[in-house]
Design a protein around this motif. Structure first.
Motif, PDB file in Angstrom:
ATOM      1  N   SER A 174       0.831  -1.209   0.000  1.00 12.49           N
ATOM      2  CA  SER A 174       0.000   0.000   0.000  1.00 12.49           C
ATOM      3  C   SER A 174       0.863   1.256   0.000  1.00 12.49           C
ATOM      4  CB  SER A 174      -0.916  -0.018   1.223  1.00 12.49           C
ATOM      5  OG  SER A 174      -1.661   1.173   1.307  1.00 12.49           O
ATOM      6  N   ALA A 175       1.931   1.233   0.800  1.00 12.55           N
ATOM      7  CA  ALA A 175       2.828   2.395   0.864  1.00 12.55           C
ATOM      8  C   ALA A 175       3.548   2.609  -0.462  1.00 12.55           C
ATOM      9  CB  ALA A 175       3.842   2.201   1.991  1.00 12.55           C
ATOM     10  N   LYS A 183       1.174   4.114  -2.933  1.00 13.70           N
ATOM     11  CA  LYS A 183       0.865   5.507  -2.603  1.00 13.70           C
ATOM     12  C   LYS A 183       1.983   6.436  -3.066  1.00 13.70           C
ATOM     13  CE  LYS A 183      -2.298   4.957   1.309  1.00 13.70           C
ATOM     14  NZ  LYS A 183      -2.483   5.148   2.777  1.00 13.70           N
ATOM     15  N   GLN A 184       3.247   5.989  -2.865  1.00 10.47           N
ATOM     16  CA  GLN A 184       4.364   6.824  -3.308  1.00 10.47           C
ATOM     17  C   GLN A 184       4.625   6.675  -4.808  1.00 10.47           C
ATOM     18  OE1 GLN A 184       7.583   5.404  -0.882  1.00 10.47           O
ATOM     19  NE2 GLN A 184       8.078   3.686  -2.236  1.00 10.47           N
ATOM     20  N   LYS A 185       4.003   5.609  -5.409  1.00 10.92           N
ATOM     21  CA  LYS A 185       4.029   5.380  -6.860  1.00 10.92           C
ATOM     22  C   LYS A 185       5.444   5.216  -7.409  1.00 10.92           C
ATOM     23  CE  LYS A 185      -0.364   7.685  -7.747  1.00 10.92           C
ATOM     24  NZ  LYS A 185      -0.700   7.872  -6.311  1.00 10.92           N
ATOM     25  N   ARG A 188      -0.905   4.412 -12.095  1.00 11.43           N
ATOM     26  CA  ARG A 188      -1.839   4.947 -11.105  1.00 11.43           C
ATOM     27  C   ARG A 188      -3.111   4.115 -10.984  1.00 11.43           C
ATOM     28  NH1 ARG A 188      -0.850  10.188  -9.526  1.00 11.43           N
ATOM     29  NH2 ARG A 188       0.905  11.213 -10.550  1.00 11.43           N
ATOM     30  N   ASP A 225      -5.859   4.709 -12.239  1.00 12.36           N
ATOM     31  CA  ASP A 225      -6.966   5.631 -11.987  1.00 12.36           C
ATOM     32  C   ASP A 225      -8.247   5.196 -12.690  1.00 12.36           C
ATOM     33  OD1 ASP A 225      -5.369   7.187 -10.409  1.00 12.36           O
ATOM     34  OD2 ASP A 225      -4.744   8.513 -12.052  1.00 12.36           O
ATOM     35  N   HIS A 257     -12.342   2.458  -7.019  1.00 13.83           N
ATOM     36  CA  HIS A 257     -11.879   2.005  -5.707  1.00 13.83           C
ATOM     37  C   HIS A 257     -12.577   0.729  -5.249  1.00 13.83           C
ATOM     38  CE1 HIS A 257      -9.061   5.159  -4.729  1.00 13.83           C
ATOM     39  NE2 HIS A 257      -9.933   6.087  -5.121  1.00 13.83           N
TER      40      HIS A 257
END
Length: 656
Positions: free
Chosen positions: A41-42, A45-47, A396, A398, A402
């Motif tokens: 997950s981290a 998030k930082q991608k 991403r 996108d 979700h």
């Protein structure tokens, strides 16, 4: 330290401690899965994905672990064993991509140092107090594994000592700790552990010389180790490294290992691609075991590279060897940078990991989850200290909503976590003092072990603990089924069929379960009247043939085969079979069990209660690998048993 860092540090401590849990690896597996979830997950998030020198290899290793586990014909032990092995790649991949490892590293390395000192003192106390075998093992059973753990912690401890010499109080503190760890290492008298340390020590000293101008501080390290050696040698330990045999051609331990390695190579050749499945060595090995190799419990090859080649195929061996070369190459780079604190610390961490990789060629080091977890942390930190990673921008996603992301992630996690969660529930509710069941009964008093086992086996039939509980219920029901009737059927026949089906299910789900086969044969013989004509004898023969094919030296299979021959009316043939079997078994205990059965058959129909008492005593003799505790027999135990058996034999031969 903020809350996030504190939680991370406590999580790593808990994860490492879970790796010491002998009961099983399910808790470790769930914690590793948590590490993957949080770390992944981290990263997303930082991608950004950071690719270090061992990253791709660790991804390949982790992938192969799951390929072997899910392609195994015996999935339950294989999946559980993944949790033991996965600590190395999981911690490397998640920790190397986490900045929080660097932020908490100062506290973490102090924790490793204090743990090393604490474990060393635990081991030294065992020597002084003559606990167990009188060797330092800490929470473990094997002194060689303890020596490997000391090596893993020694080199980073030596780094802390050498980098804190400017403050005298710190130098004394770290020097004392290094002395205690050295003392425990030498007190093990582990030839492999100490030889590995000696091999790698010059590399650490060379890096130390490059780091500090105060060369005499570097010289004090071997001096501290030498003092630790002399102190450990005078603690009262039974065997000192100086008086252990180095004539390896005549050494019993070396001879046993060579025979085991030959058998393990045959196993690997017989299963070259995906192996026999992780965690299946102990079950498959008896079919390949040499009769000359009769001094080990047979649960490990005493060479992790060969054992993982047998369990995971030759690709697993290649991955490990390439990883070893990668660590050596990374160490080479760290030595060049050892004039800097980062390079010197990386050198110490890599030497600790390299020590267990070398030691693994002679012992079962990777069989312990905590070794793999610590090694993964060390390698991740070493990479952060000295390597410049290749960074990749992650997509991403996108375009994906979700809810879909959460649904896919939840399904994947559930799929992986379910076997481990059910195993953990089974351990908590169905074994030992059953703390989980006691807690559950406070809410639902009527829930029993049977209810829990039935639910678990309905969800996952491969869960061995739950299947064993269900089988014990069926066996108990059979013993108490006489006189019970049911409308529209035969109650006893129903129970018998259920028990036989359970036996067959468990045998099919394990690498080798001759003890279950023996129980099934005994049930068949005891209830043959409730089965179709000749069914019991025919099925019993098939089971025993399978047992002796997979475990030729299994004493209970040999005994139950003799009893089958007696039931068939061939008593003399049964006695001859037992006498022949005495040349097949591997241990004195099994030899004496056969003598008990021979005398029992010779005395029949007369019953001699003392034979039952002797058998009960012999059944209590189990190896430390089975019990997790040292095997300490009373003086002259075997000789006393032989005398009692001889007395009974004389009484049988003399009818008056």
């Amino acid at each position: 330290m903020n809350l996030t860092r504190s939680i991370y540090l406590l999580f790593l401590i808990a994860l490492i401690l879970s790796g010491f849990w002998y009961i099983g690896s399910a808790l470790t597996a769930l914690m590793l899965l948590t590490a993957v979830m949080v770390g992944g997950s981290a990263i997303f998030k930082q991608k950004i994905w950071r690719d270090y020198s061992l990253t791709k290899l660790m991804l390949i290793y982790l992938t192969w672990l799951f390929i072997v586990a899910y392609s195994s014909n015996i999935p339950n032990p294989s999946i559980l064993a993944v949790a033991v092995l996965a600590g190395l790649p999981v911690l490397y991949l998640t920790a190397s991509n986490s900045s929080i490892l660097g932020e908490t590293w100062h506290q973490l390395r102090i924790m490793f140092f204090l743990s090393g000192v604490g474990l060393a003192m635990w081991g030294l106390w065992q020597v002084i107090a003559h606990i167990g075998y009188g060797w330092p093992v800490g929470p473990l059973v094997d002194r060689n594994v303890f020596a490997a753990l000391m090596n893993l912690l020694w080199f980073p401890a030596a780094y802390l000592y050498l980098t804190n010499t400017q403050i005298r109080s710190k130098a004394i503190l770290y020097g004392a700790g290094l002395f205690i760890i050295s003392m425990a290492l030498f007190a093990t008298a582990s030839r492999a552990g100490i030889a590995t340390w000696l091999l790698l020590l010059p590399l650490f000293l060379w890096a130390g010389v490059r780091y500090t101008k105060a060369k005499w501080w570097v010289a004090s390290i071997p001096l501290l180790a030498l003092l630790g050696y002399y102190a450990g040698a005078n603690l009262g330990v039974d065997t000192n490294i100086a008086n252990r045999s180095y004539a390896l051609s005549q050494d019993a331990s070396t001879s046993a290992r060579l025979l085991m390695w030959q058998s393990t190579i045959k196993m690997a050749i017989a299963h070259p691609l995906t192996g026999t499945g992780w965690g299946t060595f102990a079950g498959i090995y008896p079919a390949f075991r040499s009769h000359q190799e009769n001094s080990t419990a047979g649960v490990s090859a005493h060479n992790d590279y060969l054992q993982l080649a047998a369990e995971g195929g030759f690709p697993a061996l290649i991955i490990l060897l390439v990883m070893l070369l990668g660590i050596v190459w990374q160490l080479r780079s760290s030595i060049k940078l050892s004039h800097k604190s980062e390079g010197f610390e990386s050198n110490a961490l890599l030497l600790g990991v390299l020590a267990i990789f070398i030691h693994a060629s002679l012992n079962f080091i990777f069989s312990f989850a905590f070794m793999n977890i610590i090694a993964g942390i060390y390698l991740a930190r070493a990479a952060q200290l000295t390597e410049i990673p290749c960074t990749t921008n992650l997509p991403r996603f996108d375009s994906i909503s979700h809810p879909i992301k959460y649904l896919v992630a939840s399904f994947t996690i559930l799929l992986i976590a379910t076997p481990f969660a059910l195993h953990l529930i089974a351990q908590a509710c169905l074994t030992g003092s059953q703390p989980g069941l006691k807690l559950l009964n406070r809410i639902a008093p009527n829930i029993t072990t049977y209810d829990i086992a039935k639910l678990i086996t309905a969800i996952r039939p491969e869960e061995g603990i739950a299947q064993e509980v269900m089988l014990q219920v069926a066996e108990s029901g059979l013993e108490n089924s006489n006189g019970i009737s049911m409308t529209g059927g035969n109650f006893k026949r129903e129970l018998l069929n259920e028990a036989l089906n359970r036996y067959d299910t468990i045998r099919s789900q394990t690498a080798n379960s001759p003890s279950i086969g023996v129980r099934e044969v005994k049930t068949l013989l005891a209830h043959q009247a409730d089965l179709p004509p000749n069914f019991a004898y025919a099925k019993a023969h098939d089971i025993i043939v399978t047992n002796l094919k997979t475990a030729p030296y299994h004493v209970d299979s040999l005994i139950v085969f003799a009893r089958l021959r007696v039931a068939e009316g061939h008593r003399d043939d049964a006695i001859r079979t037992l006498q022949w079997a005495k040349s097949q078994v591997l241990s004195q205990r099994d030899f004496q069990l056969l003598d008990v059965e021979i005398l029992r058959q010779l005395a029949a129909p007369k019953i001699i209660p003392e034979l039952d008492d002797i058998e009960k005593q012999l059944r209590q003799v189990r190896s430390d690998s089975e019990t997790g505790k040292p095997l300490i027999l009373a003086p002259h135990f075997s000789e006393d048993i032989d005398k009692r058996l001889q007395t009974i034999a004389t009484q049988i031969q003399s009818p008056h």
